[in-house]
Structure formats: C-alpha cells, structure tokens
Design an enzyme around this catalytic site. Structure first.
Site, PDB file in Angstrom:
ATOM      1  N   LYS A 255     -52.802 -35.627 -36.079  1.00 50.76           N
ATOM      2  CA  LYS A 255     -52.397 -36.144 -35.232  1.00 50.76           C
ATOM      3  C   LYS A 255     -51.554 -37.156 -35.825  1.00 50.76           C
ATOM      4  O   LYS A 255     -52.315 -37.926 -36.706  1.00 50.76           O
ATOM      5  CB  LYS A 255     -53.540 -37.429 -34.353  1.00 50.76           C
ATOM      6  CG  LYS A 255     -52.391 -37.935 -32.572  1.00 50.76           C
ATOM      7  CD  LYS A 255     -52.068 -36.286 -31.933  1.00 50.76           C
ATOM      8  CE  LYS A 255     -52.608 -36.227 -30.842  1.00 50.76           C
ATOM      9  NZ  LYS A 255     -52.267 -34.561 -29.533  1.00 50.76           N
TER      10      LYS A 255
HETATM   11  N1  GLU Z   1     -49.502 -33.851 -28.342  1.00 55.13           N
HETATM   12  C1  GLU Z   1     -49.823 -32.327 -28.176  1.00 55.13           C
HETATM   13  C2  GLU Z   1     -51.079 -31.931 -28.057  1.00 55.13           C
HETATM   14  O1  GLU Z   1     -51.640 -33.099 -27.931  1.00 55.13           O
HETATM   15  C3  GLU Z   1     -48.846 -31.611 -28.972  1.00 55.13           C
HETATM   16  C4  GLU Z   1     -48.998 -30.927 -30.255  1.00 55.13           C
HETATM   17  C5  GLU Z   1     -47.870 -30.236 -30.899  1.00 55.13           C
HETATM   18  O2  GLU Z   1     -46.893 -29.797 -30.230  1.00 55.13           O
HETATM   19  O3  GLU Z   1     -47.781 -30.339 -31.507  1.00 55.13           O
HETATM   20  O4  GLU Z   1     -51.195 -30.955 -27.776  1.00 55.13           O
END
Ligand code: GLU
Length: 426
Positions: free
Chosen positions: A115
């Site tokens: 993240k």
């Molecule tokens: N931000 C989204 C999540 O928390 C998607 C992450 C992604 O698609 O890689 O799952």
C-alpha cells in the site's frame, strides 16, 4: 489482549497498525504459529518514504510526503492501492499493506500485499498540482516498483486519472508504454473493462451469498451504505439492481435516511455531477452518528477504518455486516460480535477483494496484450469470490471460529506455507 512489544527500531506505530497487529495475534494464536515465525510473517519487507516537491499554482513550491510499504515478496510482486489522505502515516499504510497480503492470498492471487500514498487532501489541490505531485511520487518510486516487483492501484483519494499519470510517468522513464505497472487505469489506456465497478459488484455478490445462507430474499431487503466513493456507490447500484432497498447512505459531506427507500439512480447522478452527496435532499437528512445503528438487513461500511468499535458493535441492528472498507471493525468490536452470532460478518479481506481480483485480471491482460470483455471479467470475478467464500464458510464450520478468523487464517497460512517451502535465504 496483551500484545508483544513492537521490535525496537520499527518505524510502524499508530492505532491502525496496532489493529493489524492485534488481528494477526489472534490468527497466529489460532494457528499456533511459533513465536520466532511471527515477526517474519507480520513485519513488512520494505518501506519507502519520499518527499515530493512541486511548483504550486501560486508560483511557490510545496513538499508532500509519500510512502510505499511492501509487505512480502514471497508469492510474486506486491500489489495494492495508493491513498491520498491528509493525515496519512506510515503505520496506517503498513497495516493496509499487511491486510492486502492476507486478501490476495485468500483470493489465490500470486501477490504479496503493498500500500502507498501521499499525505495530502486531494480536494485542496488544483488538477495541475494533483498531476504534478502524482507524477513526482511515481518518479521517486521508480527504483522500487515494477510490473514484477510492485504494482500500484487506486485507493481512497485516487482514481483512474491518477493511475494514468502514474503509468505515463513510468512509461516515459522507460521509453515505451508499460501498462502493466499499475492497475485501475482508464479502459482507454490499458485498463480492463469492469475494474471500476469490481469492488462494489463483488460486495453485492457476496451479500447475495450471505442472504442465500440466511434465507433472506434480496428483493425488498434493506441496506445502509456508509461511504459513497468508488466502492460504496457501485455497491449501492449493484444492490439496487438485485432489488435491495437502500434506506440509508452517507459520505463525508451528508447523511440521508428514509425507511421507504432512497432513489439510488438519483443519488448516483447527484454524486457524479457534484462529487459529493451534499445538497441531494433536505427532507431525508439524518444524523451520521446514528446511521450505522439503524435497523437493516445489510450494513455496508464503505469508508474508513475503525468506524465500528465495541460500543457500536453492541448497538448494530443489521443481519449482515458487509465490510466493504478496509479495517472498519476494531478487534474490540470483534470480541463483541463473537457474542452476537445473529450478525453474519463478511470480513473486509473477503468482502472488498473484488477490486484487487479484477486488478489481477487487468495485470494479466496487460502482460499478454489480450483483452477480455466485461462479461468475462465479471464472471471470472464471481468465480473467484465464490471459491474464497466457500473456503471461508467451510473453515468456519470445521473450526467453529469467527468469519474473520477463518478468512485471515486461510490467508496467513498460505503466506506461511510459501515462506517455509522457500526457506530462509541465505
Ligand atoms: N485499494 C484496493 C484495496 O484496498 C485495491 C487494490 C488493488 O487493486 O491492487 O483492495
């Protein structure tokens, strides 16, 4: 719950990181993971901190602080979103990266979790400033990311346009178009059909599965959705398409409640035109503090972490708690929910996994330069969600554990097995 101390020298702290740690401890105890293996599974492999200087519109300059945490690289590249939020801290980013790992493993994707994000309020910047800081952030991250190292995606505060800027910046650096460096891009520049809707659709699909188990007919069932961004809005739309009646909805600007049902297409049109729910209706305005405790068949927290604490958990009046946000329910609330078996929890790492599942499909399509239509994307999405849902429910039955424990145990176990098979280098 007494927690082991954070290892000295760790940069991770804060309530969201403590929450990810507390949840992991529950799972590690349940799986009887030896103490010496725990830190290796929990602590992120890498954390990158960058400062992003830009020229602001007033002719001056500003520096924004950006982060990226890559949790583990055992199963393949790391994968996860990019969050723009004013108070973003590395501990929160690390927690979200850890949750991505369990989420990807549960869905059977060949990824570790990551993240990232920038501490900024996207609404306070002009489009030009937002583009500058987004491009500078990706530029600073180039040594640390790659289609087989770490693949970014959208999260709160970012969108397809930001992903297009990331992809363009990385591609300019490499002298060729590298669509597979990020997912959640616009369909017109390497994105996949169905990614924008994927998380919300997945949430609605899993709510349907929970309703099946509980014998609740979707048509006429009631829903409350907290958050009307990319996840909440498409979840509301997909629920409405199944005949579910939306009785309550909120975002950071407004809150509406009407037991007779709210007009979902009108809400979607309003949010598309104004970016927020404020100004939609005066008569239906409600108190956001009481929205989550109104009676409904399904409650969908689709906003931020830690909105359901122990006190709130005791007051919930839903049959299904569908965690569309990451980390909406605290470990203390989980203890309360353990004594309320009448509430069927769809834990976050399962409930919102539709987003990263379709991100995986986007990455695969970009690598192969072979694109699928929306029906194929959505059918494959539902297949993976059904598999994960089935595995979680089977584990709940076999081990008589909470839904979150079952879901996280499957994720943690997969990462642990791969680490043990690969061994410790050197
Ligand atoms: N931000 C989204 C999540 O928390 C998607 C992450 C992604 O698609 O890689 O799952």
């Amino acid at each position: 719950m007494t927690q082991p101390p954070v290892p000295s020298g760790s940069v991770y702290s804060g309530p969201v990181f403590e929450m990810a740690r507390a949840q992991f401890q529950v799972i590690a105890d349940h799986l009887e993971i030896p103490a010496d293996e725990r830190d290796r599974l929990l602590y992120p492999k890498r954390a990158i901190t960058v400062s992003c200087p830009i020229h602001t519109d007033d002719g001056r300059g500003a520096v924004f602080h950006g982060y990226r945490v890559q949790h583990h690289l055992t199963l393949g590249p790391t994968k996860g979103g990019t969050r723009y939020a004013p108070n973003l801290e590395i501990g929160e980013v690390a927690a979200l990266a850890i949750w991505m790992s369990w989420k990807c493993a549960l869905a059977g994707l060949p990824y570790g979790g990551a993240k990232g994000g920038i501490a900024l309020d996207p609404r306070a910047l002009s489009r030009h400033e937002l583009e500058s800081v987004s491009r500078r952030y990706m530029q600073e991250m180039i040594p640390f990311v790659g289609p087989h190292t770490d693949v970014m995606a959208p999260d709160m505060g970012t969108n397809e346009q930001v992903m297009a800027w990331f992809m363009d910046t990385y591609s300019m650096h490499h002298g060729r178009t590298v669509t597979e460096i990020v997912t959640g891009k616009p369909v017109d520049c390497g994105g996949t059909a169905g990614r924008r809707e994927a998380t919300g659709r997945g949430v609605a699909h899993l709510i349907g599965r929970a309703f099946d188990r509980l014998g609740i007919a979707p048509s006429g069932a009631t829903a409350i959705v907290q958050g009307f961004g990319n996840v909440g809005s498409y979840a509301a739309e997909a629920l409405a398409a199944r005949g579910v009646k939306l009785v309550g909805v909120s975002d950071h600007t407004a809150c509406y409640y009407d037991p007779r049902g709210l007009d979902v297409p009108a809400l979607l049109r309003h949010a598309a035109a104004h970016g927020v729910l404020a100004g939609f209706s005066n008569e239906r305005a409600a108190d956001p503090a009481t929205l989550l405790t109104q009676p409904c068949d399904v409650l969908v927290p689709a906003a931020v972490e830690r909105v359901i604490d122990a006190d709130m958990a005791a007051r919930l009046r839903c049959r299904v708690l569908a965690e569309a946000a990451n980390g909406p329910t605290t470990p203390e609330a989980d203890l309360v929910l353990a004594g309320r078996p009448e509430i069927f929890v769809i834990p976050d790492i399962l409930c919102n996994s539709g987003g990263v599942i379709v991100s995986y499909f986007e990455w695969v399509q970009d690598l192969q330069q072979f694109f699928w239509d929306e029906t194929e994307v959505t059918n494959r999405l539902y297949r993976l969600l059904d598999r994960a849902f089935g595995q979680v429910m089977a584990r709940v039955t076999a081990e008589r554990v909470a839904h979150r424990t079952a879901a996280m145990a499957i994720g943690v176990e997969k990462v642990r097995a791969a680490k043990n098979l690969r061994g410790l280098f050197p």
